[in-house]
Enzyme design. Structure first.
Site, PDB file in Angstrom:
ATOM      1  N   ARG A 154       0.886  -1.166   0.000  1.00 13.95           N
ATOM      2  CA  ARG A 154       0.000   0.000   0.000  1.00 13.95           C
ATOM      3  C   ARG A 154       0.917   1.206   0.000  1.00 13.95           C
ATOM      4  O   ARG A 154       1.730   1.380   0.904  1.00 13.95           O
ATOM      5  CB  ARG A 154      -0.842  -0.067   1.259  1.00 13.95           C
ATOM      6  CG  ARG A 154      -1.989   0.866   1.306  1.00 13.95           C
ATOM      7  CD  ARG A 154      -2.949   0.317   2.372  1.00 13.95           C
ATOM      8  NE  ARG A 154      -3.864   1.341   2.843  1.00 13.95           N
ATOM      9  CZ  ARG A 154      -4.930   1.741   2.168  1.00 13.95           C
ATOM     10  NH1 ARG A 154      -5.211   1.227   0.999  1.00 13.95           N
ATOM     11  NH2 ARG A 154      -5.723   2.660   2.677  1.00 13.95           N
ATOM     12  N   ASP A 203     -13.188   2.999   8.286  1.00 12.96           N
ATOM     13  CA  ASP A 203     -13.812   2.703   6.987  1.00 12.96           C
ATOM     14  C   ASP A 203     -14.504   1.350   7.065  1.00 12.96           C
ATOM     15  O   ASP A 203     -14.278   0.445   6.255  1.00 12.96           O
ATOM     16  CB  ASP A 203     -12.768   2.733   5.880  1.00 12.96           C
ATOM     17  CG  ASP A 203     -13.381   3.048   4.515  1.00 12.96           C
ATOM     18  OD1 ASP A 203     -14.623   3.071   4.415  1.00 12.96           O
ATOM     19  OD2 ASP A 203     -12.617   3.256   3.556  1.00 12.96           O
ATOM     20  N   ASN A 211     -14.433  -3.457   2.482  1.00  9.91           N
ATOM     21  CA  ASN A 211     -13.065  -3.449   2.994  1.00  9.91           C
ATOM     22  C   ASN A 211     -12.748  -4.716   3.778  1.00  9.91           C
ATOM     23  O   ASN A 211     -11.850  -4.722   4.624  1.00  9.91           O
ATOM     24  CB  ASN A 211     -12.838  -2.228   3.899  1.00  9.91           C
ATOM     25  CG  ASN A 211     -12.537  -0.981   3.084  1.00  9.91           C
ATOM     26  OD1 ASN A 211     -11.911  -1.056   2.032  1.00  9.91           O
ATOM     27  ND2 ASN A 211     -12.980   0.162   3.582  1.00  9.91           N
ATOM     28  N   ASP A 255      -7.801  -1.618   5.179  1.00 12.74           N
ATOM     29  CA  ASP A 255      -8.094  -0.199   5.029  1.00 12.74           C
ATOM     30  C   ASP A 255      -8.301   0.518   6.368  1.00 12.74           C
ATOM     31  O   ASP A 255      -9.428   0.885   6.726  1.00 12.74           O
ATOM     32  CB  ASP A 255      -9.349  -0.037   4.149  1.00 12.74           C
ATOM     33  CG  ASP A 255      -9.218   1.169   3.260  1.00 12.74           C
ATOM     34  OD1 ASP A 255      -8.402   2.029   3.572  1.00 12.74           O
ATOM     35  OD2 ASP A 255      -9.946   1.239   2.264  1.00 12.74           O
ATOM     36  N   GLU A 279      -6.968   3.425   7.146  1.00 19.53           N
ATOM     37  CA  GLU A 279      -6.584   4.814   6.931  1.00 19.53           C
ATOM     38  C   GLU A 279      -7.405   5.795   7.774  1.00 19.53           C
ATOM     39  O   GLU A 279      -6.920   6.834   8.197  1.00 19.53           O
ATOM     40  CB  GLU A 279      -6.833   5.060   5.436  1.00 19.53           C
ATOM     41  CG  GLU A 279      -6.550   6.364   4.901  1.00 19.53           C
ATOM     42  CD  GLU A 279      -6.593   6.294   3.356  1.00 19.53           C
ATOM     43  OE1 GLU A 279      -6.574   5.198   2.764  1.00 19.53           O
ATOM     44  OE2 GLU A 279      -6.645   7.360   2.782  1.00 19.53           O
TER      45      GLU A 279
HETATM   46  N1  LIG Z   1      -3.676  -7.844   2.154  1.00 23.56           N
HETATM   47  C1  LIG Z   1      -4.408  -7.906   1.035  1.00 23.56           C
HETATM   48  N2  LIG Z   1      -4.630  -9.090   0.437  1.00 23.56           N
HETATM   49  C2  LIG Z   1      -5.333  -9.154  -0.715  1.00 23.56           C
HETATM   50  N3  LIG Z   1      -5.838  -8.083  -1.339  1.00 23.56           N
HETATM   51  C3  LIG Z   1      -5.646  -6.869  -0.792  1.00 23.56           C
HETATM   52  C4  LIG Z   1      -4.935  -6.712   0.428  1.00 23.56           C
HETATM   53  N4  LIG Z   1      -4.886  -5.399   0.719  1.00 23.56           N
HETATM   54  C5  LIG Z   1      -5.557  -4.768  -0.255  1.00 23.56           C
HETATM   55  N5  LIG Z   1      -6.010  -5.635  -1.166  1.00 23.56           N
HETATM   56  C6  LIG Z   1      -6.750  -5.308  -2.405  1.00 23.56           C
HETATM   57  O1  LIG Z   1      -6.629  -3.916  -2.658  1.00 23.56           O
HETATM   58  C7  LIG Z   1      -7.892  -3.262  -2.593  1.00 23.56           C
HETATM   59  C8  LIG Z   1      -7.762  -1.898  -1.920  1.00 23.56           C
HETATM   60  O2  LIG Z   1      -7.278  -2.050  -0.607  1.00 23.56           O
HETATM   61  P1  LIG Z   1      -7.774  -1.189   0.601  1.00 23.56           P
HETATM   62  O3  LIG Z   1      -6.907  -1.511   1.767  1.00 23.56           O
HETATM   63  O4  LIG Z   1      -9.246  -1.360   0.790  1.00 23.56           O
HETATM   64  O5  LIG Z   1      -7.414   0.284   0.137  1.00 23.56           O
HETATM   65  P2  LIG Z   1      -8.196   1.519  -0.504  1.00 23.56           P
HETATM   66  O6  LIG Z   1      -9.642   1.124  -0.597  1.00 23.56           O
HETATM   67  O7  LIG Z   1      -7.974   2.644   0.438  1.00 23.56           O
HETATM   68  O8  LIG Z   1      -7.502   1.702  -1.791  1.00 23.56           O
HETATM   69  C9  LIG Z   1      -8.776  -4.229  -1.823  1.00 23.56           C
HETATM   70  O9  LIG Z   1     -10.121  -4.067  -2.168  1.00 23.56           O
HETATM   71  C10 LIG Z   1      -8.223  -5.568  -2.281  1.00 23.56           C
HETATM   72  O10 LIG Z   1      -8.746  -5.899  -3.546  1.00 23.56           O
HETATM   73 MG   LIG Z   2     -10.799   0.043   0.608  1.00 22.75          MG
END
Ligand SMILES: Nc1ncnc2c1ncn2[C@@H]1O[C@H](COP(=O)(O)OP(=O)(O)O)[C@@H](O)[C@H]1O
Ligand SMILES: [Mg+2]
Length: 376
Positions: free
Chosen positions: A80, A242, A247, A260, A262
């Site tokens: 991330r 969130d 999420n 998520d 944040e």
């Molecule tokens: N640890 C993880 N394992 C698998 N997929 C992930 C993981 N972290 C994030 N993702 C993928 O990335 C997307 C966005 O992540 P997220 O943490 O919700 O961030 P944001 O919505 O703020 O961009 C998730 O919906 C998922 O598809």
């Molecule tokens: Mg998200």
């Protein structure tokens, strides 16, 4: 009481607009940069075999999928990354290291399923912005694009499976709220209550958003309304921030990872409970306005409150206030995202700035106190 969505694919476009091409990264350059960085983290040879930039879910930070080999085996990772400052990010500040520390704290103090954490890299030099790396969790996420209420694995499931998903998600919420409050969260100033501090931060974000441009009379009204209608607050806890099913990664309808963090904050637990309820209503209203049934039985306000009380012993209070506040927070974020799309030349400024809020009619009805009586 949704706005009309004549073409559901507008929602897809809204998401695309939120990810302007200037903030995208080149997978091959990323692969080289991450390989070089990994060499500083692991003993022996390490190389990145694949980098993918997923397109769905997520609007603010960048999430990339990484496959890497070291110590004789493959590792499936997710990084991330904070947005590049020159991409005019949605939020004024990103503290990826704080997110990493909150997740680590939750992992250590509770049974809440979170991804395995690897490293936090606060130095922007490697990838152009700070980032952290976690393990990739397999499973399914209710999609945002197209919204899961438009037809998805959530809709294809049985009532029993959806009930399980709902109960287990609420259980996770209750577990988060029992977690000792980690250090590093924004704390109230002076004699502010935690809720007042939360509202002040929203107002500060909104004021930053509208600097040099017309604001939204509806948001102004909402900010006045919340200040005038403050409820008695339940004890402040760690809130996920969130808290929505989009999420969560599910395996067999049970959460296998909560993502998520944040927006994690110190405040009354009703912030999370109401966000869970409202974000489903947001997607449900979109489906209904597109002439689809959606999932009206999922995450109903009374059901969520009752199940949360049963699991935690805490009866959620003042959900009229907190769901309205959730709709207001979402309106401010959406307004910011639209301002950004206008600045990037990807959207036209509407005559009425309130039209930049997709759920304008919902927020208006909530502020008027008429929204819930029309929910079937
Ligand atoms: N640890 C993880 N394992 C698998 N997929 C992930 C993981 N972290 C994030 N993702 C993928 O990335 C997307 C966005 O992540 P997220 O943490 O919700 O961030 P944001 O919505 O703020 O961009 C998730 O919906 C998922 O598809
Ligand atoms: Mg998200």
């Amino acid at each position: 009481m949704p706005n009309d969505v004549e073409n559901p694919s507008d929602i897809v476009n809204a998401d695309e607009l939120a990810r302007p091409s200037s903030s995208r990264r080149d997978p091959e350059l990323l692969r080289e940069a991450i390989t070089a960085w990994l060499a500083t983290k692991v003993d022996g040879d390490a190389w990145v075999t694949d980098v993918q930039i997923p397109s769905a879910n997520g609007m603010s930070s960048e999430t990339i999928l990484i496959d890497a080999d070291w110590a004789g085996r493959s590792h499936h990772l997710v990084a991330r990354i904070a947005p590049q400052p020159d991409s005019d990010p949605v939020f004024p500040h990103y503290d990826l290291d704080r997110q990493f520390r909150v997740i680590a704290h939750v992992a250590a103090a509770t049974d809440v399923p979170v991804p395995a954490l690897y490293w936090s890299e606060p130095e922007p030099g490697f990838l152009g912005a700070p980032f952290f790396v976690m393990g990739r969790v397999e499973g399914e996420i209710p999609p945002d694009v197209m919204p899961y209420t438009f037809g998805s694995w959530v809709g294809d499931a049985s009532d029993e499976q959806r009930a399980l998903l709902q109960t287990e998600t609420i259980r996770v919420l209750a577990q988060i709220h029992q977690c000792p409050v980690p250090g590093g969260l924004d704390m109230p100033h002076g004699d502010e209550t935690p809720l007042q501090a939360h509202i002040r931060r929203l107002r500060e974000f909104y004021e930053w958003t509208i600097k040099g441009r017309n604001g939204s009379p509806l948001i102004d009204h909402g900010l006045t309304w919340v200040a005038d209608n403050l409820p008695e607050e339940s004890d402040a806890v760690l809130t996920w921030g969130d808290a929505r099913i989009g999420n969560v990664i599910y395996t067999d309808f049970q959460p296998s990872a909560v993502l998520d963090w944040e927006m994690a904050a110190y405040g009354p637990r009703e912030l999370d409970i109401a966000w869970l309820i409202f974000l489903h209503r947001f997607f449900q209203d979109l489906a209904e306005s597109a002439g689809m049934p959606g999932l009206p039985g999922l995450l109903r306000r009374e059901d969520v409150a009752e199940e949360y009380a049963k699991i935690s012993g805490h009866h959620p209070q003042d959900l009229d206030f907190y769901t309205t506040y959730a709709a207001l927070i979402h309106a401010v974020v959406m307004f910011r995202i639209q301002c950004r799309a206008i600045d990037f030349g990807q959207a036209h400024a509407p005559f009425d700035p309130d039209d930049m809020i997709l759920h304008r009619a919902t927020l208006e009805a909530m502020l008027a106190g008429t929204y819930w009586e029309n929910v079937k």
